[in-house]
Design an enzyme around this catalytic site. Structure first.
Site, short mmCIF file in Angstrom:
data_model
loop_
_atom_site.label_atom_id
_atom_site.label_comp_id
_atom_site.label_asym_id
_atom_site.label_seq_id
_atom_site.Cartn_x
_atom_site.Cartn_y
_atom_site.Cartn_z
CE LYS A 140 3.08 -7.20 -0.58
NZ LYS A 140 2.57 -6.24 0.42
NE ARG A 172 8.21 -6.33 5.11
CZ ARG A 172 8.21 -5.07 4.69
NH1 ARG A 172 9.33 -4.37 4.78
NH2 ARG A 172 7.12 -4.53 4.21
NE ARG A 195 6.12 2.21 -9.95
CZ ARG A 195 6.21 1.42 -8.87
NH1 ARG A 195 5.22 0.62 -8.54
NH2 ARG A 195 7.30 1.46 -8.11
NE ARG A 217 7.87 5.96 -5.96
CZ ARG A 217 7.33 4.94 -5.32
NH1 ARG A 217 6.02 4.86 -5.20
NH2 ARG A 217 8.09 3.97 -4.83
NE ARG A 225 11.61 -0.70 -4.50
CZ ARG A 225 11.71 0.17 -5.51
NH1 ARG A 225 12.66 1.09 -5.52
NH2 ARG A 225 10.86 0.13 -6.52
#
Length: 220
Positions: A10, A86, A121, A149, A160
């Protein structure tokens, strides 16, 4: 408005939209932090809740969004509201203020694909460069120093995604008249082209009804 799950790309698409169409990018999170740092009345009020570890009331954020959308640059160029609202309460609150998008873009990507993007990642702590072990392999001489991370684990990523799915489901009823779903499983350029086609179609339409008709014809 634009919405999409974590790792859907996004942020990249927001940059492309702003560059292509000249819209003002507004993220509620960034706006909240800016107001707090600037010490505005809304920012001070928000800081009181944040310092207590409490959620900032919807109306405080709505007032910030409303104030930003009323600024001359936004009035002249138009706006891209990123990741907000949201919740149904937030959607209802901004609707009461007369805030409604011309187009609501929803980037859709299968959860398993998103998990693969997140878990793979890695970041180079020396340069800040982000790599992906599969899709954007790092140079061999950097492998030993790359880090993952703490929230880029499958467990946290799925949590999430679950939160995002709940958020989106709660607001979609408010935007059915302008909702356009984008296949985010394509490569970045293809996703960008799909979004550009939608926004170009809207700009060339004489009414919301004509826009919806043309979109239906293009996706039939």
């Amino acid at each position: 408005m634009i919405s999409g799950p974590p790792a859907a790309g996004k942020g990249t698409q927001c940059e492309k939209i702003v560059k292509k169409f000249g819209l003002i990018h507004i993220s509620a999170g960034d706006l909240l932090r800016a107001e707090v740092n600037a010490g505005t009345e809304s920012g001070k009020l928000a800081a009181e809740y944040m310092n207590k570890g409490q959620l900032v009331p919807n109306q405080v954020v709505v007032d910030m969004v409303k104030h930003r959308l009323a600024q001359p640059d936004v009035q002249e160029q138009g706006w891209l509201l990123d990741g907000y609202p949201r919740s149904a309460d937030q959607a209802a609150a901004i609707l009461e203020e007369g805030i409604h998008p011309d187009v609501f873009l929803l980037i859709q990507v299968p959860d398993d694909s998103l998990i693969e993007r997140v878990v793979g990642r890695r970041m180079d702590p020396q340069t800040g460069q982000i790599y992906h072990l599969t899709f954007k392999p790092p140079p061999r001489d950097t492998l030993d120093r790359l880090i993952q991370r703490s929230d880029d684990t499958e467990e946290k990523a799925r949590a999430r995604l679950e939160v995002h799915a709940g958020n989106v489901a709660s607001v979609l009823d408010y935007y059915q008249d302008c909702l356009v779903e984008i296949d985010g499983s394509q490569d970045i350029k293809a996703v960008g082209s799909a979004i550009e086609d939608v926004l170009d179609t809207f700009q060339q339409s004489n009414s919301l009804e004509e826009f919806q008709h043309e979109l239906a014809a293009n996706t039939a």
